[in-house]
Design a protein around this motif. Structure first.
Motif, short mmCIF file in Angstrom:
data_model
loop_
_atom_site.label_atom_id
_atom_site.label_comp_id
_atom_site.label_asym_id
_atom_site.label_seq_id
_atom_site.Cartn_x
_atom_site.Cartn_y
_atom_site.Cartn_z
N VAL A 50 0.87 -1.15 0.09
CA VAL A 50 -0.01 0.19 0.16
C VAL A 50 0.74 1.24 0.06
O VAL A 50 2.21 0.96 0.32
CB VAL A 50 -0.99 -0.16 1.28
CG1 VAL A 50 -1.89 -1.19 1.20
CG2 VAL A 50 -0.13 0.21 2.54
N ALA A 51 0.22 2.47 -0.40
CA ALA A 51 0.99 3.54 -0.20
C ALA A 51 0.15 4.50 0.64
O ALA A 51 -1.01 4.39 0.35
CB ALA A 51 1.04 4.39 -1.65
N VAL A 52 0.81 5.21 1.47
CA VAL A 52 0.04 5.82 2.70
C VAL A 52 0.44 7.25 2.68
O VAL A 52 1.66 7.61 2.65
CB VAL A 52 0.36 5.09 4.05
CG1 VAL A 52 -0.41 6.06 5.16
CG2 VAL A 52 -0.14 3.66 3.98
N LEU A 164 -15.55 1.08 -11.81
CA LEU A 164 -15.97 1.86 -10.92
C LEU A 164 -14.71 1.88 -9.63
O LEU A 164 -14.60 0.65 -9.06
CB LEU A 164 -17.30 2.08 -10.33
CG LEU A 164 -18.46 2.04 -11.20
CD1 LEU A 164 -19.79 1.83 -10.36
CD2 LEU A 164 -18.45 3.38 -11.95
N GLY A 165 -14.47 3.23 -9.24
CA GLY A 165 -13.47 2.98 -8.09
C GLY A 165 -14.30 2.38 -6.76
O GLY A 165 -15.49 2.85 -6.80
N LEU A 166 -13.69 2.16 -5.96
CA LEU A 166 -14.24 2.10 -4.41
C LEU A 166 -13.32 2.44 -3.40
O LEU A 166 -12.30 1.96 -2.99
CB LEU A 166 -14.43 0.43 -4.40
CG LEU A 166 -15.24 -0.04 -3.05
CD1 LEU A 166 -16.57 0.57 -3.00
CD2 LEU A 166 -15.19 -1.64 -2.92
N HIS A 167 -14.15 3.41 -2.56
CA HIS A 167 -13.38 4.25 -1.37
C HIS A 167 -14.25 3.70 -0.23
O HIS A 167 -15.45 3.61 -0.16
CB HIS A 167 -13.61 5.63 -1.75
CG HIS A 167 -13.36 6.52 -0.56
ND1 HIS A 167 -14.37 6.95 0.27
CD2 HIS A 167 -12.24 6.84 0.22
CE1 HIS A 167 -14.05 7.60 1.24
NE2 HIS A 167 -12.55 7.48 1.18
N MET A 168 -13.58 3.52 0.82
CA MET A 168 -14.01 3.31 2.11
C MET A 168 -13.67 4.46 2.74
O MET A 168 -12.38 4.78 3.34
CB MET A 168 -13.32 1.92 2.79
CG MET A 168 -14.01 1.66 3.91
SD MET A 168 -13.37 -0.03 4.75
CE MET A 168 -14.49 -0.92 3.53
N ASP A 169 -14.74 5.16 3.57
CA ASP A 169 -14.49 6.01 4.62
C ASP A 169 -14.40 5.28 5.89
O ASP A 169 -15.45 4.71 6.57
CB ASP A 169 -15.79 7.04 4.79
CG ASP A 169 -15.65 7.90 5.86
OD1 ASP A 169 -14.81 7.96 6.77
OD2 ASP A 169 -16.67 9.06 5.91
N ASP A 190 -11.68 -5.67 -0.57
CA ASP A 190 -11.04 -5.29 -1.89
C ASP A 190 -11.60 -3.77 -2.28
O ASP A 190 -12.10 -3.61 -3.19
CB ASP A 190 -11.68 -6.09 -2.93
CG ASP A 190 -10.59 -5.92 -4.38
OD1 ASP A 190 -9.62 -5.24 -4.03
OD2 ASP A 190 -11.31 -6.33 -5.38
N VAL A 191 -10.91 -2.93 -1.53
CA VAL A 191 -11.17 -1.55 -2.03
C VAL A 191 -9.74 -0.82 -2.56
O VAL A 191 -8.78 -1.24 -2.59
CB VAL A 191 -11.52 -0.34 -0.78
CG1 VAL A 191 -12.78 -1.14 -0.03
CG2 VAL A 191 -10.56 -0.52 0.29
N ASP A 192 -10.15 0.35 -3.33
CA ASP A 192 -8.99 1.15 -3.77
C ASP A 192 -8.19 1.98 -3.00
O ASP A 192 -7.23 2.31 -3.13
CB ASP A 192 -9.37 1.80 -5.17
CG ASP A 192 -10.17 0.92 -6.33
OD1 ASP A 192 -9.12 0.11 -6.68
OD2 ASP A 192 -11.15 0.88 -6.60
N ALA A 193 -9.15 2.39 -2.05
CA ALA A 193 -8.62 3.61 -1.14
C ALA A 193 -9.35 3.37 0.14
O ALA A 193 -10.65 3.36 0.04
CB ALA A 193 -8.64 4.97 -1.75
N LEU A 194 -8.65 3.62 1.20
CA LEU A 194 -9.47 3.76 2.52
C LEU A 194 -9.03 4.92 3.37
O LEU A 194 -7.68 5.20 3.49
CB LEU A 194 -8.80 2.57 3.43
CG LEU A 194 -9.08 2.49 4.94
CD1 LEU A 194 -10.61 2.21 5.21
CD2 LEU A 194 -8.20 1.28 5.30
N PHE A 212 -4.47 1.19 -2.10
CA PHE A 212 -4.25 -0.05 -2.52
C PHE A 212 -3.64 -0.21 -3.93
O PHE A 212 -3.08 -1.21 -4.21
CB PHE A 212 -5.28 -0.96 -2.24
CG PHE A 212 -5.52 -1.09 -0.83
CD1 PHE A 212 -5.09 -1.90 0.09
CD2 PHE A 212 -6.71 -0.24 -0.17
CE1 PHE A 212 -5.34 -2.14 1.48
CE2 PHE A 212 -6.92 -0.27 1.08
CZ PHE A 212 -6.21 -0.99 1.90
N ASP A 213 -3.92 0.86 -4.72
CA ASP A 213 -3.43 1.14 -6.02
C ASP A 213 -2.48 2.29 -5.69
O ASP A 213 -2.79 3.49 -5.61
CB ASP A 213 -4.62 1.58 -7.03
CG ASP A 213 -3.98 1.86 -8.16
OD1 ASP A 213 -2.64 1.94 -8.57
OD2 ASP A 213 -4.65 2.00 -9.24
#
Length: 331
Positions: A50-52, A164-169, A190-194, A212-213
């Motif tokens: 991951v990149a943070v 579609l992209g998937l984001h989790m708040d 399996d989300v793209d960003a959290l 995650f990307d």
């Protein structure tokens, strides 16, 4: 006895200690030693690369992450009571340069594939209508409901199917993981960003955008600077995030908050508006009943005309939470 918001909780001593340890000269912005550790440490936590990136607020974390997935002419499918719709003061429109929030329904402020399809299927594929580009879900939801792994997987499968992209708040991501008793990877799915919440869970002024990307992170590095969130002394934000995941402090704090919420709810089961799965409790109370509780020293927010919201935090006193539950039962 405060049950207003986990935003009002104190900063955990281990977070303060980590910030003091970060004192002294180092490279500015995100070039410091601690910021450079974030990718590796969070990759260990999630069991994958991951990149943070750090930012100061959950609003910025949500909106900057989405900005990498959604063009100004696009849309984000979210629940009509999602934080990005109800509580971020138009920030999504600001950070996404006018992109539209496409509102869906769902029990407990949770989305389902069926609810998402009900929003996106009627949209014509032409330039006259806003096209969806991402889905945003909240773990735990605005009503303290938690997505099970299979629920996130079903939404993820739909997102992949539709491109579609998937984001989790994840403002209360720790509370969700603690409730589920699973790893960070399993709670995220399996989300793209959290948006990995820290402030509500014992942090002071740091939230983590977990990508995650990694290609999305490369875009957001520039957008973070443009948005005014590339802080000069970023090492103090990185220190908070690293302290939070050290020795599973993020889970310990969430377990404590969840336990206090359960203590409030146990005596008021007949009044509960939603199952208590994280650290929020929504209870039906008349105005007079709310006044009675306030006269007894309890602080909380009204939730409409005949309900109240109680939020437990990592530092909530369990005895006070039990007392609150008992006073609600007395009503």
């Amino acid at each position: 006895m405060r049950f207003l918001s986990d935003n009002a909780a104190s900063v955990h001593p281990k977070v303060w200690k980590a910030m003091r340890a970060a004192d002294g000269p180092d490279s500015p912005y995100d070039g410091d030693v601690l910021s450079q550790q974030l990718d590796d440490r969070f990759s260990e936590l999630f069991g994958r690369e991951v990149a943070v990136l750090w930012v100061a607020t959950g609003t910025a974390a949500n909106c900057l992450a989405l900005s990498a997935m959604v063009p100004p002419h696009g849309g984000v499918v979210c629940h009509r009571e999602a934080h990005i719709e109800m509580d971020e003061g138009g920030a999504p429109g600001f950070y996404l340069h006018g992109a539209k929030l496409m509102l869906a329904d769902g029990e407990g402020a949770k989305l389902t594939p069926e609810a998402i399809r009900a929003v996106i299927d009627p949209i014509r594929d032409d330039v006259h209508q806003v096209q969806p580009h991402a889905i945003s879900i909240t773990q735990a939801s605005e009503y303290g409901r938690v997505y099970q792994a299979e629920e996130v997987a079903a939404i993820s499968a739909l997102a992949r199917e539709r491109g579609l992209g998937l984001h989790m708040d994840g403002a209360r991501f720790a509370n969700a993981a603690a409730f589920l008793g699973v790893s960070a990877a399993q709670a995220a799915g399996d989300v793209d960003a959290l948006s990995f919440g820290c402030v509500k869970n014992g942090g002071m002024s740091a939230e983590a955008m977990v990508f995650f990307d990694p290609a999305l992170a490369d875009v957001v590095r520039y957008r973070r600077k443009r948005a005014g969130h590339l802080q000069s002394k970023g090492r103090y934000l990185a220190a908070q995030l690293l302290a939070m995941i050290e020795d599973d402090l993020w889970l310990d704090n969430a377990r404590a908050a969840n336990a206090a919420a359960r203590a409030i709810a146990q005596s008021g089961a007949g009044r509960l508006m939603h199952p208590v799965e994280a650290n929020e409790v929504f209870i039906r109370l008349t105005p007079q009943e709310r006044e009675t509780l306030r006269e007894q020293g309890f602080q909380f927010y009204d939730w409409g005309a005949d309900a109240a919201r109680f939020v437990a935090a990592w530092d909530s006193d369990l005895a006070e939470a039990r007392m609150l539950g008992e006073r609600i039962a007395d009503l």
